[in-house]
Enzyme design. Structure first.
Site, PDB file in Angstrom:
ATOM      1  N   HIS A   1      -9.277  -7.704  -4.200  1.00  0.00           N
ATOM      2  CA  HIS A   1      -9.781  -6.441  -5.229  1.00  0.00           C
ATOM      3  C   HIS A   1      -9.241  -6.473  -6.489  1.00  0.00           C
ATOM      4  O   HIS A   1      -8.684  -5.697  -7.206  1.00  0.00           O
ATOM      5  CB  HIS A   1      -9.732  -5.128  -4.600  1.00  0.00           C
ATOM      6  CG  HIS A   1      -8.497  -4.541  -4.033  1.00  0.00           C
ATOM      7  ND1 HIS A   1      -7.195  -4.564  -4.594  1.00  0.00           N
ATOM      8  CD2 HIS A   1      -8.195  -3.883  -2.932  1.00  0.00           C
ATOM      9  CE1 HIS A   1      -6.469  -3.778  -4.009  1.00  0.00           C
ATOM     10  NE2 HIS A   1      -7.080  -3.201  -2.848  1.00  0.00           N
TER      11      HIS A   1
ATOM     12  N   HIS B   1      -4.227   2.916   8.188  1.00  0.00           N
ATOM     13  CA  HIS B   1      -4.756   2.901   7.013  1.00  0.00           C
ATOM     14  C   HIS B   1      -6.229   2.312   7.379  1.00  0.00           C
ATOM     15  O   HIS B   1      -6.489   1.581   7.995  1.00  0.00           O
ATOM     16  CB  HIS B   1      -3.782   2.100   6.394  1.00  0.00           C
ATOM     17  CG  HIS B   1      -4.246   1.659   4.539  1.00  0.00           C
ATOM     18  ND1 HIS B   1      -5.117   2.691   4.337  1.00  0.00           N
ATOM     19  CD2 HIS B   1      -3.983   1.031   3.965  1.00  0.00           C
ATOM     20  CE1 HIS B   1      -5.420   2.297   2.991  1.00  0.00           C
ATOM     21  NE2 HIS B   1      -4.763   1.215   2.606  1.00  0.00           N
TER      22      HIS B   1
ATOM     23  N   GLU C   1      -8.381   1.379   4.992  1.00  0.00           N
ATOM     24  CA  GLU C   1      -8.763   0.430   4.061  1.00  0.00           C
ATOM     25  C   GLU C   1      -9.293  -0.960   5.074  1.00  0.00           C
ATOM     26  O   GLU C   1      -8.636  -1.089   5.991  1.00  0.00           O
ATOM     27  CB  GLU C   1      -7.770  -0.236   3.032  1.00  0.00           C
ATOM     28  CG  GLU C   1      -8.483  -0.988   2.148  1.00  0.00           C
ATOM     29  CD  GLU C   1      -7.706  -1.002   0.805  1.00  0.00           C
ATOM     30  OE1 GLU C   1      -6.452  -0.769   0.500  1.00  0.00           O
ATOM     31  OE2 GLU C   1      -8.126  -2.064  -0.198  1.00  0.00           O
TER      32      GLU C   1
ATOM     33  N   ASP D   1      -9.150  -4.239   5.180  1.00  0.00           N
ATOM     34  CA  ASP D   1      -8.266  -5.271   5.551  1.00  0.00           C
ATOM     35  C   ASP D   1      -7.810  -4.982   6.899  1.00  0.00           C
ATOM     36  O   ASP D   1      -7.107  -5.708   7.537  1.00  0.00           O
ATOM     37  CB  ASP D   1      -7.504  -5.624   4.507  1.00  0.00           C
ATOM     38  CG  ASP D   1      -6.671  -4.485   3.830  1.00  0.00           C
ATOM     39  OD1 ASP D   1      -7.005  -3.373   3.865  1.00  0.00           O
ATOM     40  OD2 ASP D   1      -5.710  -5.009   3.161  1.00  0.00           O
TER      41      ASP D   1
ATOM     42  N   HIS E   1      -1.248   3.415   0.491  1.00  0.00           N
ATOM     43  CA  HIS E   1      -1.762   3.161  -0.634  1.00  0.00           C
ATOM     44  C   HIS E   1      -3.038   3.985  -0.771  1.00  0.00           C
ATOM     45  O   HIS E   1      -3.622   3.781  -2.043  1.00  0.00           O
ATOM     46  CB  HIS E   1      -2.130   1.590  -0.469  1.00  0.00           C
ATOM     47  CG  HIS E   1      -3.101   0.957  -1.556  1.00  0.00           C
ATOM     48  ND1 HIS E   1      -4.195   0.204  -0.878  1.00  0.00           N
ATOM     49  CD2 HIS E   1      -3.321   1.135  -2.726  1.00  0.00           C
ATOM     50  CE1 HIS E   1      -4.825  -0.320  -1.656  1.00  0.00           C
ATOM     51  NE2 HIS E   1      -4.480   0.099  -2.960  1.00  0.00           N
TER      52      HIS E   1
ATOM     53  N   ASP F   1       0.708  -0.660   4.275  1.00  0.00           N
ATOM     54  CA  ASP F   1       0.784  -1.504   3.089  1.00  0.00           C
ATOM     55  C   ASP F   1       2.374  -1.744   2.500  1.00  0.00           C
ATOM     56  O   ASP F   1       2.657  -2.573   1.586  1.00  0.00           O
ATOM     57  CB  ASP F   1      -0.022  -1.008   2.002  1.00  0.00           C
ATOM     58  CG  ASP F   1      -1.388  -1.542   2.132  1.00  0.00           C
ATOM     59  OD1 ASP F   1      -1.763  -2.358   2.917  1.00  0.00           O
ATOM     60  OD2 ASP F   1      -2.362  -0.794   1.629  1.00  0.00           O
TER      61      ASP F   1
ATOM     62  N   TYR G   1       3.340  -7.938  -5.423  1.00  0.00           N
ATOM     63  CA  TYR G   1       2.525  -6.841  -4.614  1.00  0.00           C
ATOM     64  C   TYR G   1       2.647  -5.609  -4.895  1.00  0.00           C
ATOM     65  O   TYR G   1       1.814  -5.039  -5.290  1.00  0.00           O
ATOM     66  CB  TYR G   1       3.091  -7.323  -3.135  1.00  0.00           C
ATOM     67  CG  TYR G   1       2.358  -6.316  -2.188  1.00  0.00           C
ATOM     68  CD1 TYR G   1       1.165  -6.932  -1.553  1.00  0.00           C
ATOM     69  CD2 TYR G   1       2.687  -5.055  -1.660  1.00  0.00           C
ATOM     70  CE1 TYR G   1       0.358  -5.789  -0.651  1.00  0.00           C
ATOM     71  CE2 TYR G   1       2.193  -4.271  -0.985  1.00  0.00           C
ATOM     72  CZ  TYR G   1       0.879  -4.655  -0.539  1.00  0.00           C
ATOM     73  OH  TYR G   1       0.140  -4.101   0.497  1.00  0.00           O
TER      74      TYR G   1
ATOM     75  N   HIS H   1       1.032  -6.642   5.933  1.00  0.00           N
ATOM     76  CA  HIS H   1       0.685  -7.850   4.829  1.00  0.00           C
ATOM     77  C   HIS H   1       2.221  -8.578   4.842  1.00  0.00           C
ATOM     78  O   HIS H   1       3.066  -8.035   4.616  1.00  0.00           O
ATOM     79  CB  HIS H   1       0.189  -7.477   3.545  1.00  0.00           C
ATOM     80  CG  HIS H   1      -1.099  -7.069   3.379  1.00  0.00           C
ATOM     81  ND1 HIS H   1      -2.213  -7.472   3.738  1.00  0.00           N
ATOM     82  CD2 HIS H   1      -1.355  -5.866   3.277  1.00  0.00           C
ATOM     83  CE1 HIS H   1      -3.373  -6.619   3.874  1.00  0.00           C
ATOM     84  NE2 HIS H   1      -2.616  -5.560   2.974  1.00  0.00           N
TER      85      HIS H   1
HETATM   86 FE1  FEO Z   1      -4.340  -0.684   1.196  1.00  0.00          FE
HETATM   87 FE2  FEO Z   1      -3.915  -3.717   2.989  1.00  0.00          FE
HETATM   88  O1  FEO Z   1      -4.709  -2.317   2.211  1.00  0.00           O
END
Ligand code: FEO
Length: 397
Positions: free
Chosen positions: A28, A82, A84, A86, A148, A167, A195, A228
């Protein structure tokens, strides 16, 4: 036949069953030159529990890693830290294929998952501080709103002293190594900082509060397992202290000069400003936007004390790359910066004023009125640029 993808054991009861995305280069708007991972974790408890999933195209990889240690149909609980995509992108298919008895998320997460996937089943809401027993094992959930997203939470596995940090403490780094201590220190430090700068910087006050809260809870943490990048099992203080330092956003003696140029006039100004900054004792980074991505600029600003921005005037406004970069930086809300605007123009010269307007919105402390040069800077103009650089250096000493 062995599964083509394997789970990796990361603690007594937990396996990493995520996916490695070697090809992603844009997350993004954030340049990810080393790819990323989407980490899902399997707790071999009774009930067998999956913590988060992976981005939708990687679902088969995750299921294969799960199958390398347990028949996927045995998963009875799924926890979504989360929403999101991903991390939740494979959730609808996990629900359809594996039919888990219970799916959990934070209160905000239940809404967000519904709004994403319009699921025709109950998602059980977990309150901040609530615990859940998995047979003999125990989980506790902490809401981390805006770290996040509003729905975000982290999950603590008491029995393994393991924090599924979602995250937080992550990085975009594709690697076959699963642990931070297996990654070269310079790559680890660079990607962790990048990051933080590009994903978490604007939430710095919340990070400081979270670190304080976790400290007060006095939970022993031996492993940090983010969503991640690599898992931390050694030297946890390094990443915790890095987060505390970055979130404090204390300015340093480093100055970042960001600019683009049409016919090298603004570039000449930037170079003379850089000379003045160096002569004044500042650390200097010149970032021409023709060769520097906006996310590299954000990373450099993470520990900077000054931001100077230059743009020629194009069609009565900012050069597009400068407008793009400033929009991005403004959203990340860096703090405590000194700065200035500069640029060349031909007849109308709006760019410098527009930069100043944005820098003021970002609460950058401008040392003087922006420098404007008509067409091509002469020696006198370059001397003024040098002096501007020196003046900024004096302010951030
Ligand atoms: Fe806020 Fe890795 O998604």
């Amino acid at each position: 036949m062995p599964e083509p993808f394997s789970a990796i054991k990361i603690s007594e009861h937990v396996y990493w069953v995520g996916a490695i995305d070697w090809s992603i280069r844009d997350f993004h708007g954030y340049l990810t030159p080393r790819g990323s991972t989407y980490n899902a974790y399997l707790i071999l408890s009774d009930p067998v529990t999956l913590v988060d999933t992976v981005k939708a195209p990687f679902r088969e990889e995750m299921l294969s890693r799960i199958a390398s240690v347990v028949e996927p149909g045995k998963i009875r609980y799924v926890i979504s830290n989360h929403s999101e995509m991903d991390h939740s992108g494979s959730l609808p298919e996990v629900i359809r294929l594996l039919k888990p008895e219970k799916v959990f998320a934070s209160v905000m997460g239940t809404r967000a998952l519904k709004e994403h996937f319009h699921l025709d089943r109950e998602i059980i809401a977990l309150k901040d501080g609530e615990s859940l027993n998995l047979g003999k094992l125990k989980l506790t959930f902490l809401e981390t709103r805006m770290l996040h997203w509003p729905d975000s939470m982290v999950t603590y596995l008491h029995d393994d002293a393991l924090l599924f940090s979602q995250d937080g403490f992550g990085m975009h780094l594709a690697s076959s190594e699963r642990f931070a201590d297996q990654i070269p220190a310079d790559i680890l430090a660079g990607e962790a900082a990048s990051y933080f700068a590009n994903i978490l910087l604007l939430y710095s006050p919340l990070i400081l509060k979270l670190l304080e809260r976790v400290g007060k809870l006095n939970l022993p943490i031996k492993i940090i397992a983010p969503d991640h990048g690599p898992v931390y099992r050694q030297n946890l203080d390094w990443i915790l202290q890095s987060y505390a330092r970055w979130a404090a956003r204390k300015p340093t003696g480093k100055a970042v000069v960001v600019y683009d140029t049409m016919w090298q006039s603004t570039e000449k100004m930037a170079r003379a400003i850089g000379e003045g900054l160096a002569a004044g004792g500042a650390g200097v980074k010149l970032l021409p936007l023709k060769s520097s991505h906006r996310s590299a600029v954000a990373t450099e600003i993470l520990d900077a004390g000054a931001l100077l921005v230059g743009s020629p005037t194009l069609n009565n406004g900012l050069f597009p790359t400068v407008a793009d970069c400033l929009t991005y930086l403004k959203g990340l809300r860096p703090q405590n910066l000194t700065g200035a605007a500069f640029g060349s123009y031909g007849w109308s010269g709006e760019s410098v004023g527009e930069i100043e307007g944005i820098l003021k919105e970002m609460k950058v402390n401008l040392v003087q009125e922006g420098l404007k040069v008509k067409f091509v800077p002469d020696r006198e103009a370059l001397e003024k640029c040098f002096s501007l650089g020196k003046a900024v250096a004096e302010k951030i000493k």
